[in-house]
Every structure is written in structure tokens, then in C-alpha cells.
Write a protein that holds these residues in place. Structure first.
Motif: not given
Lengths: 115, 115, 115, 115
Positions: B70-93
Motif C-alpha cells: 500500500d505504501v509503495t502504491l501511494y508513493l509511486v502515484r504521488l511521485a508520478d502526479v508530481l513528475g518526480v522520478d522516484l529512483l533518481a530522487a532516492a539515488t541522489d539522496k
């Protein structure tokens, strides 16, 4: 080079090992750390209107991206120490939701709006 | 067939569109939904000792896996509507954390233990 | 002079009014702000063992106290804008719990341990 | 009869003692339980517009009230096991905010809107 969740999990393992932080990375502690990071993410949206949240200014978007990165790191690490395949868990849950929320019956209803 | 985060984001878009739920999926609302799901995940760990959390019984692990999904689904959806690449954001961090937390200096210290 | 929750609610109303912040204090926004503050509170405990959390050093305790103060402010403000009497709501819920969790039957069981 | 926070703390102590649940009520565990309950509270607001959140239907308001009660119980219990006076902590923090956020300077600005 593409990075995927598995690469990220491997890199996080090495990161924790190099700092002798595996002792702190119990699932219980990581779940708390995840909750803390999600609190920071939510705080970025708290005073924004729905419209503002959909069109954040560049500074706000950069902060959201950073928090999304933090959340992802802890989520991947937590799943890894528990031995859970995050993508499989999410895919299974989405399949459940697709069955449970019939597209015709729940159309446009806010009563239940899972992702 | 392998599913990756991008596949998941695409499938979540279709899921929301088919139910006319895009209207509810503002970043603000999705951040709240994510916080709610993380609350459910944390609740699975709240009365467990550190040791129990690292070796949950099969029923508890199954519930944790569902909540992680469930957490993953909302996290992926939130990143998608914001236009954020989740893997790139995590890798940068993670790269930031690798620089900031020198392995020698922070070794074994709980003062700061990011993932 | 004693301050109670009602005094605090009144003072928070004046605080918001003086800054023209009532426009931001919708229940939805305040619930998010509360979640953000609880995230900060949880973060204070994330790397502590159970024992350490019960006997925090003075600096950590001071930070916990500050976060508990923040959480209380948003909780009181949220209840106030919703017109909910927080003490009555808590007392009703405790009475429910006293009925539901028979002292003999649930003795020492972590299965369910509400406050 | 009036109940105040101190009465509630005393009653929660007796509730935990009667069930031998004091062993589970470490500050760390109670902070997690608080986060879990706040997650449930936030979930009540996640799909509501700002306007709907300010005027919930009776069923939604009853659920919000129940969740506010749960949050209050864990917050009072957590402060009690830490030996923190919740009202004093909140009052101190509000005094800080009154100093920090000058009414003239921050008037109508969402940049920072503490309670």
C-alpha cells in the motif's frame, strides 16, 4: 546505467555495513524512520491548497523531491531487512484493488479511492 | 515479465482514470493517503520488541507485506502526479548521505543513522 | 494560574486571528500539520532502544518535550475548529477500551494493548 | 464532575496496570502507537476538500471525534511515562511561537503558520 529497486537495496546494505549501522536497522526502527520522513513530506503540503500542491514552485518541488527520495530509501531498506519484494507486494495489492473497486460501481466516488 | 516502478506508475494512472479518481489524486491528498498507510505499517510494529520485529511470525509478515505494498502504491502515484522520478530522487539522496556521513567518522554511532 | 485545554484553545484562536491565519486552519490542513509534528516526535525515538527511550538524556528529553508541546498545540487547535471536546472524546474512548479489553482476559497480552 | 488531563493520565496508569500492559508502554512503543492513530485520523480527511473538512457530515465527524480521542489517549500516556507536563510543554511552545511570529510581520502569510 539504470538503477532499479534491487540495486538500491544492495547499495543501502553496503552503506549500512560500512558504518556499522546494521545494528540500528531493525524493522521496528526503520518503520519509525520511515514515519518520520513521511511526516516531513506531508509538512511540505500542509498549507498548500489542492491547486497549489499540483503546481508547486521550483523550490517547493525540489524539497518534495528530496523528501520523496528519503521516503524511498527507508522504504526500500525496510522491505530489504524484512525480505519483502516491494514491487511484488505493490503489484499484488494493486491487483486486489482492481478486483475490489469495480470501475463501473466506484466511478467518481470519493468514498473509497485507493491508488 | 518484470514490473518496475515505471510500469506501476502507468498502471496506477489507468486505474485512477478508469474510476474517474484523478480528481481526488492531488499531491496534497496523496501525501495524506501515504501518511495514513504508513500509520498502518507502523502499527504493525508498535508492540513488537526489536528482536520480534526482525523475525515476525508468518501472519504478521503477511500483514507487513500488504502494508508495504500500500505504501509503495501511494508513493509511486504521488511521485508520478508530481513528475518526480522516484529512483533518481532516492539515488541522489543516497549519494548525499554517502558524502555527508563519512564511514570512518560515523562508524557505529546512532547519533545519525540514515539508511 | 492554571491553564487547561479550553484556555489553550482560546489562546490559539487569538493567535491565529491576530496573524490572519484562520484561512489556513482548515481541519484538513491542521490534520496534516499534526501528522508532521508527530513525525518529528517519532524521529526522536527511532534509534533508541526501548530502555534508552524510557531514560532519555536531558537534551533528548528536552527535544521530546518540545515536540510533545507542538503535537498538543495542533491537536487542541484541530479539535477546536471541529467543535470537538477533546477530553470528552478521550474519556469516551477510554470507557470503550475498559469495556472491550477485559482486564482478566487480556492480562499481559501484547495482541491488543491500547492505552 | 470535570475530567482534566491529569485525571486522564491517572486513569490510563490504572488501565495499563490492571492488564499488565506497562511492559509494552515504553516511550518508544507509545510514540509508534501515537503515529498509528494519527495516521487513522489523517485518513479521515484525505479525500475531503478543504470546505468538506470544515463541515463534515455527522458520520464523518463521529469518526473524527473517535480518532481524536485515541490520539489524545496515547499522547497523554506518552507524556505521563516520560514525566512531561503536556499543558506546560504546550504553553511554553505557544509562548515561543507568539514571540517568533510577530503578528504584523507574518500577517496572512502561509510561509509559516504554526498553531
Amino acid at each position: 546505467m539504470t538503477t532499479d529497486l534491487e540495486d538500491l537495496a544492495v547499495r543501502l546494505r553496503a552503506f549500512a555495513r560500512a558504518r556499522d549501522w546494521e545494528q540500528f536497522h531493525t524493522p521496528k526502527n526503520l518503520a519509525m524512520a520511515l514515519a518520520g520522513e513521511v511526516g516531513e513530506l506531508v509538512a511540505e503540503f500542509q498549507w498548500l491548497t489542492a491547486e497549489e500542491s499540483a503546481d508547486p514552485d521550483p523550490d517547493a518541488l525540489a524539497r518534495m523531491r528530496t523528501e520523496l527520495g528519503d521516503v524511498t530509501l527507508y522504504l526500500v531498506r525496510l522491505a530489504d531487512v524484512l525480505g519483502v519484494d516491494l514491487l511484488a507486494a505493490a503489484t499484488d495489492k494493486l491487483a486486489d484493488n482492481e478486483r475490489r473497486y469495480d470501475a463501473g460501481r466506484y466511478r467518481g466516488s470519493a468514498r473509497k479511492a485507493p491508488p
